[in-house]
Design an enzyme around this catalytic site. Structure first.
Site, PDB file in Angstrom:
ATOM      1  N   ASN A 106       8.260  17.797  18.212  1.00  0.00           N
ATOM      2  CA  ASN A 106       8.178  19.034  17.430  1.00  0.00           C
ATOM      3  C   ASN A 106       7.035  19.894  17.946  1.00  0.00           C
ATOM      4  OD1 ASN A 106       5.672  18.390  15.918  1.00  0.00           O
ATOM      5  ND2 ASN A 106       6.930  16.706  15.154  1.00  0.00           N
ATOM      6  N   ASP A 162      10.564  12.468  11.112  1.00  0.00           N
ATOM      7  CA  ASP A 162      11.152  11.781   9.950  1.00  0.00           C
ATOM      8  C   ASP A 162      12.222  10.783  10.375  1.00  0.00           C
ATOM      9  OD1 ASP A 162       9.619  13.126   8.038  1.00  0.00           O
ATOM     10  OD2 ASP A 162      10.911  14.878   8.192  1.00  0.00           O
TER      11      ASP A 162
HETATM   12  N1  CTP Z   1       4.128  12.431   6.894  1.00  0.00           N
HETATM   13  C1  CTP Z   1       3.807  11.134   7.205  1.00  0.00           C
HETATM   14  N2  CTP Z   1       4.762  10.301   7.690  1.00  0.00           N
HETATM   15  C2  CTP Z   1       6.019  10.728   7.878  1.00  0.00           C
HETATM   16  C3  CTP Z   1       6.368  12.067   7.569  1.00  0.00           C
HETATM   17  C4  CTP Z   1       5.395  12.898   7.082  1.00  0.00           C
HETATM   18  O1  CTP Z   1       2.651  10.730   7.031  1.00  0.00           O
HETATM   19  N3  CTP Z   1       6.925   9.889   8.366  1.00  0.00           N
HETATM   20  C5  CTP Z   1       3.090  13.298   6.332  1.00  0.00           C
HETATM   21  C6  CTP Z   1       2.613  14.418   7.218  1.00  0.00           C
HETATM   22  O2  CTP Z   1       1.513  13.997   8.011  1.00  0.00           O
HETATM   23  C7  CTP Z   1       2.207  15.466   6.207  1.00  0.00           C
HETATM   24  C8  CTP Z   1       3.150  15.233   5.052  1.00  0.00           C
HETATM   25  O3  CTP Z   1       3.649  13.926   5.209  1.00  0.00           O
HETATM   26  O4  CTP Z   1       0.907  15.249   5.729  1.00  0.00           O
HETATM   27  C9  CTP Z   1       4.294  16.175   4.933  1.00  0.00           C
HETATM   28  O5  CTP Z   1       5.013  16.250   6.126  1.00  0.00           O
HETATM   29  P1  CTP Z   1       6.343  17.117   6.202  1.00  0.00           P
HETATM   30  O6  CTP Z   1       6.977  16.896   7.502  1.00  0.00           O
HETATM   31  O7  CTP Z   1       6.036  18.532   5.786  1.00  0.00           O
HETATM   32  O8  CTP Z   1       7.132  16.464   4.999  1.00  0.00           O
HETATM   33  P2  CTP Z   1       8.381  15.575   4.945  1.00  0.00           P
HETATM   34  O9  CTP Z   1       8.084  14.359   4.158  1.00  0.00           O
HETATM   35  O10 CTP Z   1       8.906  15.343   6.314  1.00  0.00           O
HETATM   36  O11 CTP Z   1       9.325  16.476   4.075  1.00  0.00           O
HETATM   37  P3  CTP Z   1      10.371  17.608   4.484  1.00  0.00           P
HETATM   38  O12 CTP Z   1      10.799  17.322   5.885  1.00  0.00           O
HETATM   39  O13 CTP Z   1      11.414  17.448   3.484  1.00  0.00           O
HETATM   40  O14 CTP Z   1       9.628  18.901   4.333  1.00  0.00           O
END
Ligand code: CTP
Length: 414
Positions: free
Chosen positions: A220, A289
């Site tokens: 990303n 994710d």
């Molecule tokens: N994060 C994490 N581990 C993951 C995914 C996310 O620790 N596997 C943490 C990121 O470091 C950040 C927070 O979660 O502090 C939010 O990340 P984001 O990508 O915005 O959230 P998601 O949980 O992926 O939600 P969405 O994709 O639905 O926005």
């Protein structure tokens, strides 16, 4: 030149002390980098440094005469005292073994050493050594470095590589970015002092790379800048810092224990291990994710192995896991959103179970990704603190300020 500390709002002042090593030319770039960040820079040179680069180079670029003579009273009556009192921070770049030794012993036999000895208590001093590997490893130099460290001098440690003399080993000047960033963080943390001393903090940063095969991956846009700023800010405020970072192009911040990882699963393992010792975690990484369920062990060939479908499986949510096991410790997450910032941030705070969510917009012209500035809201169960757009180092300090407030509240309740 002398001005009182009650000056109206003014540019931060950096005294750049340049000593005689082959890395002198990089001091010019450090100066430019600090100027771009809004600093007023004055330069002091040793006679040896002036044999490598003429003072005119620095003078033309910083607009001030180079200080190199204790008895030159054209600018001020007592040049070394005035210059020492003028500076908000002093940086020695590059620092030779000789000047490291002089600083350790408190010698004052030229303009630079005299000025540095006259720095008022509380003015941060940053030293970026560069020298031959044997000179660096010599017990005398190592002892002097420890002496400086023990006095609160910030060392921007030399890195390993091929040295000017042809030897390979530690002794290369740290990167221009690492030195400039350390100077900026010392400036910003001056008013906060060492309020994180005795604390151990974990920061995650950067993107993760999820392998499809040995040469292809899912990634990303995260640059890692925010996480690196958080780590550097915490280190400047006295914390012991572990930075777990995915692949970035950034140099390691000074004074930080950096764990380099590639995938979400490696970031998870490294973060879980570091959190055991930590008092707080700030998860700034843009963790994937999903990851390919079965990465190929060889480069996929399009003629025989069509890639029209990649099966993915979810990764572990590091932030949610750390939050669930945090006890009294503080855990902070980020919400990078393209729309409905406030609503998404609040939902994320609840879903992840952390103490704070730092919400920012990504995508579009104001995207935080890759930018040097950021406009964030710090969202907690009790409300939201909407900060103005600021350089990322300042955002980092605001986040640690919020963490400190939470620690204090919890300690007051005990
Ligand atoms: N994060 C994490 N581990 C993951 C995914 C996310 O620790 N596997 C943490 C990121 O470091 C950040 C927070 O979660 O502090 C939010 O990340 P984001 O990508 O915005 O959230 P998601 O949980 O992926 O939600 P969405 O994709 O639905 O926005």
């Amino acid at each position: 030149m002398r001005r009182s500390s009650q000056d109206a709002r003014r540019d931060p002042r950096v005294l750049l002390c340049v000593t005689g090593g082959i890395a002198v030319y990089k001091a010019v770039e450090v100066m430019r980098s600090l100027q771009k960040a809004g600093c007023d820079v004055r330069v002091c040179m040793t006679a040896e440094a002036e044999r490598f680069v003429a003072p005119l180079t620095f003078e033309a670029l910083c607009g001030h005469p180079v200080a190199d003579d204790v008895f030159d009273d054209r600018e001020s009556y007592i040049p070394h005292i005035d210059l020492a009192e003028w500076a908000d921070v002093a940086c020695v770049v590059p620092a030779t073994a000789n000047v490291v030794a002089k600083l350790a012993f408190g010698l004052a036999d030229d303009m630079m050493s005299t000025t540095l000895l006259a720095l008022p208590a509380g003015t941060p001093l940053l030293v970026a050594p560069a020298m031959n590997v044997h000179m660096w490893l010599n017990p005398a130099t190592q002892h002097n470095v420890q002496t400086l460290r023990g006095r609160g001098v910030r060392l921007v440690m030399p890195v390993s590589g091929r040295l000017a003399c042809g030897d390979v080993g530690q002794g290369k000047l740290a990167s221009v970015d690492a030195i400039a960033q350390a100077a900026l963080f010392s400036l910003l943390s001056k008013e906060r002092g060492s309020d994180l001393a005795g604390r151990h903090v974990l920061v995650t940063a950067g993107p993760t790379h999820e392998a499809i095969d040995p040469v292809r991956y899912i990634a990303n846009e995260s640059s890692g800048k925010m996480g690196f700023c958080l780590a550097a800010a915490a280190a400047a405020r006295g914390a012991e810092v572990t930075l777990v970072t995915g692949p970035t192009t950034l140099g390691d911040p000074a004074g930080v224990d950096v764990v380099h990882v590639t995938s979400a699963s490696q970031m998870h393992d490294a973060s879980a291990a570091a959190f055991q010792e930590a008092d707080a975690a700030v998860c700034a990484a843009a963790v994937a994710d999903y990851t390919p369920a079965k990465p190929a062990d060889h480069k996929l060939k399009k003629a025989f192995e069509p890639m029209d479908r990649i099966d993915l499986e979810p990764t572990a949510d590091i932030l949610a896991e750390l939050s669930a096991s945090r006890g009294d410790r503080v855990v902070v997450g980020f919400a990078a959103e393209t729309n409905d910032l406030a609503k998404n941030a609040r939902a994320k705070l609840e879903r992840k179970g952390c103490d704070l969510i730092v919400a920012n917009l990504v995508g579009g012209p104001d995207s935080a990704f890759g930018s040097d500035t950021d406009q964030v809201s710090i969202v907690s169960a009790g409300g939201s603190d909407d900060l103005p757009r600021m350089p990322k180092p300042q955002v980092a300090h605001a986040i640690w300020d919020a963490v400190v407030r939470l620690w204090n509240q919890r300690e007051a309740r005990r």
